[in-house]
Design an enzyme around this catalytic site. Sequence first.
Site, PDB file in Angstrom:
ATOM      1  N   LYS A   1      -4.946  -5.917   4.806  1.00  0.00           N
ATOM      2  CA  LYS A   1      -6.054  -5.633   5.715  1.00  0.00           C
ATOM      3  C   LYS A   1      -6.736  -6.915   6.181  1.00  0.00           C
ATOM      4  O   LYS A   1      -6.749  -7.937   5.491  1.00  0.00           O
ATOM      5  CB  LYS A   1      -7.065  -4.710   5.033  1.00  0.00           C
TER       6      LYS A   1
ATOM      7  N   ARG B   1      -2.057   2.116  -2.179  1.00  0.00           N
ATOM      8  CA  ARG B   1      -1.106   2.216  -1.070  1.00  0.00           C
ATOM      9  C   ARG B   1      -0.791   0.796  -0.607  1.00  0.00           C
ATOM     10  O   ARG B   1      -1.684   0.089  -0.129  1.00  0.00           O
ATOM     11  CB  ARG B   1      -1.710   3.051   0.053  1.00  0.00           C
TER      12      ARG B   1
END
Length: 278
Positions: A222, A257
């Site tokens: 991210k 994840r």
Amino acid sequence: MTVWQTSRFRIDLAQPRVMGIVNVTPDSFSDGGAHASTAAALRHCEVLIEEGADILDIGGESTRPGSPAVTLEDELARVLPVVREAVRLQVPISVDTYKPEVMRAVLDLGADIVNDIWALRQPGALDAVAAYPGCGICLMHMHCDPQTMQAMPMQGDVVTAVLDFLTERGAVLQAIGVEADRIVFDPGIGFGKTVAQNFSLLARQNQLLASGRPVLAGWSRKSSLGAVAGIEDAAGRKVPSVAAALLAIDRGAAVVRVHDVRDTVAAIAVWRAMRAEQ
């Protein structure tokens, strides 16, 4: 024992589980196009399992900030051939979608989990999962939508807002007969939050556990990790991604994840060895 009940598997969450990402898209933020063909996606599925993935998460639409919506026809064409074969791999198969038509189609093929960034708020989504009384569900918090979420990020106490939202969505599901052990919560790292808010969700993640539902953390590659580590290239964020996954696990996340399964599994092994001696 904490479990995640899914279509074919009752996943034991007593130990953290690794969900490997399989993007069947040309435009995902970190690996778009790498696994866009059915054959390439299935090879990637097999590699992730060999590396230690407990669950596979297959997605046919990028949800990176500013990404355009994908038509139903295109998403079905990308996802269905992969799911049709992946369900034979003897691991739980999750499908990352918010479209009820896709949910029904993949569940018909034997998929185990619906992973929805909209937390089943799209018309027909609740009815879709209600029609499959065994499937697992991951409800994610997202502020606004992928096209606008980073242009107008959240304001105020993000942890309280996320907890309230997910608790409310979980209650909606339980009101239509979905058992609690089918539901997992995802705080939605990067989905309409500032860098500071994302790290607040990590630092105070234990507060999200007050909901009583397991937490799935999706930090992999991210932009917030890049912001603090000084790494612009998403694919180059492996080390901070593994660090964030491990910090999330240490703060109680049941599932992480990730793109980098092998490295995350190795890091968890170190964490487990340490915990065994406490």
